[in-house]
Design a protein around this motif. Structure first.
Motif, PDB file in Angstrom:
ATOM      1  N   PHE A  51      54.970  59.023  23.026  1.00  0.00           N
ATOM      2  CA  PHE A  51      55.232  58.242  21.818  1.00  0.00           C
ATOM      3  C   PHE A  51      54.103  58.398  20.809  1.00  0.00           C
ATOM      4  O   PHE A  51      52.981  58.800  21.148  1.00  0.00           O
ATOM      5  N   GLN A  52      54.414  58.053  19.572  1.00  0.00           N
ATOM      6  CA  GLN A  52      53.381  57.983  18.556  1.00  0.00           C
ATOM      7  C   GLN A  52      52.318  56.963  18.980  1.00  0.00           C
ATOM      8  O   GLN A  52      52.599  56.015  19.700  1.00  0.00           O
ATOM      9  N   GLU A  53      51.111  57.156  18.470  1.00  0.00           N
ATOM     10  CA  GLU A  53      50.002  56.307  18.886  1.00  0.00           C
ATOM     11  C   GLU A  53      50.276  54.834  18.605  1.00  0.00           C
ATOM     12  O   GLU A  53      50.002  53.967  19.444  1.00  0.00           O
ATOM     13  N   ALA A  54      50.828  54.542  17.418  1.00  0.00           N
ATOM     14  CA  ALA A  54      51.090  53.146  17.077  1.00  0.00           C
ATOM     15  C   ALA A  54      52.108  52.531  18.030  1.00  0.00           C
ATOM     16  O   ALA A  54      51.996  51.356  18.402  1.00  0.00           O
ATOM     17  N   VAL A  55      53.109  53.311  18.432  1.00  0.00           N
ATOM     18  CA  VAL A  55      54.125  52.810  19.359  1.00  0.00           C
ATOM     19  C   VAL A  55      53.515  52.570  20.729  1.00  0.00           C
ATOM     20  O   VAL A  55      53.712  51.516  21.350  1.00  0.00           O
ATOM     21  N   SER A  56      52.761  53.552  21.235  1.00  0.00           N
ATOM     22  CA  SER A  56      52.177  53.397  22.566  1.00  0.00           C
ATOM     23  C   SER A  56      51.197  52.241  22.603  1.00  0.00           C
ATOM     24  O   SER A  56      51.137  51.484  23.573  1.00  0.00           O
ATOM     25  N   ASP A  57      50.424  52.064  21.511  1.00  0.00           N
ATOM     26  CA  ASP A  57      49.492  50.932  21.456  1.00  0.00           C
ATOM     27  C   ASP A  57      50.243  49.609  21.486  1.00  0.00           C
ATOM     28  O   ASP A  57      49.844  48.656  22.172  1.00  0.00           O
ATOM     29  N   SER A  58      51.357  49.554  20.725  1.00  0.00           N
ATOM     30  CA  SER A  58      52.143  48.321  20.689  1.00  0.00           C
ATOM     31  C   SER A  58      52.728  47.995  22.057  1.00  0.00           C
ATOM     32  O   SER A  58      52.682  46.848  22.517  1.00  0.00           O
ATOM     33  N   GLN A 265      59.738  55.349  12.670  1.00  0.00           N
ATOM     34  CA  GLN A 265      61.184  55.270  12.450  1.00  0.00           C
ATOM     35  C   GLN A 265      61.604  53.857  12.076  1.00  0.00           C
ATOM     36  O   GLN A 265      62.519  53.666  11.266  1.00  0.00           O
ATOM     37  N   PHE A 266      60.942  52.865  12.664  1.00  0.00           N
ATOM     38  CA  PHE A 266      61.283  51.484  12.312  1.00  0.00           C
ATOM     39  C   PHE A 266      61.008  51.238  10.832  1.00  0.00           C
ATOM     40  O   PHE A 266      61.853  50.698  10.111  1.00  0.00           O
ATOM     41  N   TYR A 267      59.820  51.616  10.377  1.00  0.00           N
ATOM     42  CA  TYR A 267      59.495  51.394   8.968  1.00  0.00           C
ATOM     43  C   TYR A 267      60.377  52.261   8.071  1.00  0.00           C
ATOM     44  O   TYR A 267      60.726  51.857   6.950  1.00  0.00           O
ATOM     45  N   LEU A 268      60.741  53.442   8.568  1.00  0.00           N
ATOM     46  CA  LEU A 268      61.664  54.292   7.818  1.00  0.00           C
ATOM     47  C   LEU A 268      63.000  53.578   7.641  1.00  0.00           C
ATOM     48  O   LEU A 268      63.554  53.530   6.534  1.00  0.00           O
ATOM     49  N   GLN A 269      63.511  53.000   8.717  1.00  0.00           N
ATOM     50  CA  GLN A 269      64.776  52.268   8.627  1.00  0.00           C
ATOM     51  C   GLN A 269      64.657  51.078   7.693  1.00  0.00           C
ATOM     52  O   GLN A 269      65.568  50.793   6.903  1.00  0.00           O
ATOM     53  N   GLN A 270      63.533  50.368   7.759  1.00  0.00           N
ATOM     54  CA  GLN A 270      63.330  49.223   6.876  1.00  0.00           C
ATOM     55  C   GLN A 270      63.300  49.669   5.418  1.00  0.00           C
ATOM     56  O   GLN A 270      63.871  49.007   4.538  1.00  0.00           O
ATOM     57  N   MET A 289      54.243  52.564   4.914  1.00  0.00           N
ATOM     58  CA  MET A 289      53.819  52.202   6.265  1.00  0.00           C
ATOM     59  C   MET A 289      54.280  53.257   7.265  1.00  0.00           C
ATOM     60  O   MET A 289      53.537  53.625   8.188  1.00  0.00           O
ATOM     61  N   ALA A 290      55.499  53.749   7.110  1.00  0.00           N
ATOM     62  CA  ALA A 290      56.000  54.791   8.021  1.00  0.00           C
ATOM     63  C   ALA A 290      55.093  56.010   7.986  1.00  0.00           C
ATOM     64  O   ALA A 290      54.771  56.596   9.026  1.00  0.00           O
ATOM     65  N   ILE A 291      54.649  56.386   6.798  1.00  0.00           N
ATOM     66  CA  ILE A 291      53.778  57.553   6.667  1.00  0.00           C
ATOM     67  C   ILE A 291      52.387  57.259   7.207  1.00  0.00           C
ATOM     68  O   ILE A 291      51.738  58.128   7.803  1.00  0.00           O
ATOM     69  N   ALA A 292      51.924  56.001   7.032  1.00  0.00           N
ATOM     70  CA  ALA A 292      50.626  55.644   7.584  1.00  0.00           C
ATOM     71  C   ALA A 292      50.643  55.738   9.111  1.00  0.00           C
ATOM     72  O   ALA A 292      49.672  56.173   9.732  1.00  0.00           O
ATOM     73  N   VAL A 293      51.765  55.334   9.721  1.00  0.00           N
ATOM     74  CA  VAL A 293      51.889  55.417  11.183  1.00  0.00           C
ATOM     75  C   VAL A 293      51.988  56.870  11.627  1.00  0.00           C
ATOM     76  O   VAL A 293      51.385  57.274  12.626  1.00  0.00           O
ATOM     77  N   ASN A 294      52.763  57.667  10.880  1.00  0.00           N
ATOM     78  CA  ASN A 294      52.955  59.074  11.251  1.00  0.00           C
ATOM     79  C   ASN A 294      52.935  59.928   9.984  1.00  0.00           C
ATOM     80  O   ASN A 294      53.978  60.159   9.364  1.00  0.00           O
ATOM     81  N   PRO A 295      51.766  60.408   9.580  1.00  0.00           N
ATOM     82  CA  PRO A 295      51.665  61.181   8.334  1.00  0.00           C
ATOM     83  C   PRO A 295      52.479  62.470   8.358  1.00  0.00           C
ATOM     84  O   PRO A 295      52.723  63.060   7.302  1.00  0.00           O
ATOM     85  N   LYS A 296      52.909  62.912   9.518  1.00  0.00           N
ATOM     86  CA  LYS A 296      53.663  64.160   9.628  1.00  0.00           C
ATOM     87  C   LYS A 296      55.173  63.937   9.633  1.00  0.00           C
ATOM     88  O   LYS A 296      55.934  64.857   9.930  1.00  0.00           O
ATOM     89  N   ASP A 297      55.615  62.744   9.292  1.00  0.00           N
ATOM     90  CA  ASP A 297      57.052  62.446   9.262  1.00  0.00           C
ATOM     91  C   ASP A 297      57.619  62.924   7.929  1.00  0.00           C
ATOM     92  O   ASP A 297      57.552  62.222   6.920  1.00  0.00           O
ATOM     93  N   ASP A 298      58.157  64.137   7.901  1.00  0.00           N
ATOM     94  CA  ASP A 298      58.660  64.707   6.654  1.00  0.00           C
ATOM     95  C   ASP A 298      59.826  63.910   6.090  1.00  0.00           C
ATOM     96  O   ASP A 298      59.981  63.793   4.867  1.00  0.00           O
ATOM     97  N   ALA A 299      60.650  63.332   6.978  1.00  0.00           N
ATOM     98  CA  ALA A 299      61.783  62.528   6.499  1.00  0.00           C
ATOM     99  C   ALA A 299      61.289  61.304   5.737  1.00  0.00           C
ATOM    100  O   ALA A 299      61.900  60.904   4.733  1.00  0.00           O
TER     101      ALA A 299
END
Length: 553
Positions: A51-58, A265-270, A289-299
């Motif tokens: 998982f992404q770091e923010a997800v695994s930390d959560s 993905q959660f912030y993307l959906q929001q 926020m989505a980009i801050a969590v995962n800067p490589k999220d092109d979507a």
């Protein structure tokens, strides 16, 4: 162009792929235990490295909190609350196995907290266990009869369990309280559709669409219903607008659960949800926020660019599309949106490579091919434009407008025989399109390979158009047709009328070819071309997509 609707449709599905990949990577969190006289299930725990770091930390934090509360629980209710909250974290990230186990433990410990039955019902439904979901939703209704969302979810579970009668009863109960309940209207439309009562299904779906115009999934349902009635034109209109946005209804418990997600993905959906509601400032915040969590999220970069465009921040939007392409050069949506942004600012030549990148990445990208064709037309690259419109025509075989554009591109490229083939196809689809009839008449009158029979058809069609509306364009077309058959005096007369009409619109100099053709007719010569290369017919407005009409005028 419906750009936002298209972007929203392609962004969200990526979430399921990540979670499906992670779904089988479980480790056992603890063994089955007995507490307060209740035998409790072991909770599987995911491998956090996927998982992404923010997800695994959560999730790691949620696990630590759960372990602490589990050890310190003094009552069944405290322990049930710990299990239930842990389940919410897992369900927020669509991890059904551990979420289900946690909720089952919660309801085993206490039976009077509607939250855990509700979340367990949602878990059952999403896991395909509809009968179990029905029983848990019914338990919620007994505990919290005023909670509105549970009745809607119960109706959907009935519907998906092939119990349409019970589903209809529930949906009607919701409409009794709210006649504009879009989700309930949709449910009744689905019940009617299954019963082959297509007239009523259309009525319900139409009412739902009025209540929630952004619910683009309804266009698909309406398209299918109209198709069953034989109204193929309305079916096509709705199917062209179909999307994935379902009718919404308030569900505070779901929002509370989703708030525990820390994935991009959660912030993307929001962000996407905020954009659907017209809250573009909120969309920008969530997508940032989505980009801050995962800067490589092109979507996420693409979605943020769309939201920034809506706020008028076009330069910032362009930078987001560029960043998305740096991350993923195969992102067709990013390439298309950047091309469109440039094109709408009259930067046509710089836009073309990005249109080309979009269609290279997605060969079925109709809008990209369409606008690429227009861009090439504006730059005088007519043969390339014809190729672009040919691809659009292959993707939309019954689109008369596109076949007409293809014909115009062929004409401008000097390929009148190919133009006639495209025009014949267009008129086979709709023989009453006045603009196509006029183009064919002019091509028959000017193409060197046209037969005498085709020239006679040109004259008959040109006269019919002129009789319907004797304006400049139709008078000029009739003059061409007369001249093609050697009737030069009649041609000169009609050309004179066209020139007279031009004075009402700015004078002959404003209309390329008028004076040139008049001189040719006086010299006993036919017109050489359907329109001069400088005529605006060869540079139509790409962003004014016409609707088809049966009126030949």
């Amino acid at each position: 162009m419906h750009v936002i609707r298209r972007a929203i449709q392609r962004l969200v599905p990526g979430l399921a792929v990540t979670l499906l990949l992670a779904g089988s990577l479980w480790a056992q969190d603890d063994n089955a235990i007995t507490r307060f006289g209740v035998e409790l299930e072991a909770i599987p725990f995911p491998d956090l490295e996927v998982f992404q770091e923010a997800v695994s930390d959560s999730l790691q934090s949620a696990r630590v909190v759960f372990k602490t509360k589990q050890a310190g629980a003094q009552t069944p209710r405290e322990l049930a609350d710990a299990y239930g909250r842990l389940g919410m974290h897992y369900q927020a990230h669509e991890m059904q196995d551990p979420a289900g186990a946690a909720y089952r433990n919660a309801v085993a410990l206490i039976q009077d907290d509607a939250r855990w039955f509700y979340y367990l019902g949602l878990h059952d439904y999403e896991s395909g266990q509809h009968d179990a979901a029905i029983e848990h939703y019914r338990r919620v209704m007994a505990l919290e009869p005023t909670y509105p969302a549970v009745r809607m979810r119960l109706g959907l579970a009935f519907l998906d369990s092939n119990r349409p009668g019970e589903a209809e009863t529930v949906f009607r109960q919701l409409l009794d309280k709210d006649p504009d309940h879009a989700a309930a209207l949709t449910g009744l439309g689905r019940v009617a559709f299954r019963a082959e009562d297509y007239a009523n299904s259309i009525d319900y779906f139409e009412r739902a669409l009025v209540a929630q115009p952004q619910a683009s999934e309804l266009h698909y349902r309406l398209g299918m219903a109209y198709r069953q009635t034989g109204d193929l034109e309305r079916a096509r209109e709705h199917l062209e607008q179909r999307g994935n946005i379902k009718p919404q209804y308030p569900d505070p418990l779901i929002h509370a659960m989703q708030g525990r997600s820390q994935s991009s993905q959660f912030y993307l959906q929001q962000g996407v949800a905020a954009g659907k509601e017209g809250n573009f400032e909120g969309a920008v915040n969530a997508l940032s926020m989505a980009i801050a969590v995962n800067p490589k999220d092109d979507a996420a970069h693409v979605a943020l660019g769309l939201a920034l465009e809506q706020l008028g921040q076009h330069d910032a939007a362009g930078m987001k599309y560029e960043e998305a392409l740096r991350i993923n050069p195969e992102n067709a949506e990013a390439a298309f949106n950047l091309a469109l942004l440039l094109d709408q600012r009259d930067l046509t030549e710089p836009a073309i490579p990005f249109y080309e990148q979009a269609v290279t990445n997605n060969a079925d990208y109709t809008e990209a091919w369409y606008l690429l064709g227009h861009a090439n037309m504006r730059l005088g690259r007519y043969a390339r434009a014809a190729t672009d419109f040919t691809r659009v025509a292959q993707l939309q075989l019954d689109n008369v407008h596109v076949w007409h554009l293809q014909a115009l591109a062929f004409l401008a490229a000097g390929q009148c025989e190919d133009a006639l083939t495209a025009l014949a196809t267009a008129l086979a689809i709709n023989p009453n399109r006045g603009d196509v009839i006029q183009t064919q008449a002019r091509t028959f009158a000017t193409c060197p390979s046209a037969t005498a029979e085709q020239q006679q058809i040109a004259l008959a069609d040109a006269r019919a158009l002129y009789d319907l509306r004797p304006d400049l364009e139709h008078a000029e077309t009739l003059a061409m047709a007369e001249a093609a058959l050697g009737n030069y005096q009649d041609a000169a007369d009609y050309q004179a009328q066209a020139m007279f009409e031009s004075f009402k619109l700015g004078g002959p100099d404003k209309f390329p070819g008028l004076q040139t053709n008049m001189e040719r007719y006086r010299d006993q010569q036919p017109a050489e071309e359907a329109w001069p290369a400088s005529h605006p017919v060869f540079a139509p407005d790409a962003f004014a997509y016409p609707t088809e009409s049966d009126d030949p005028s």
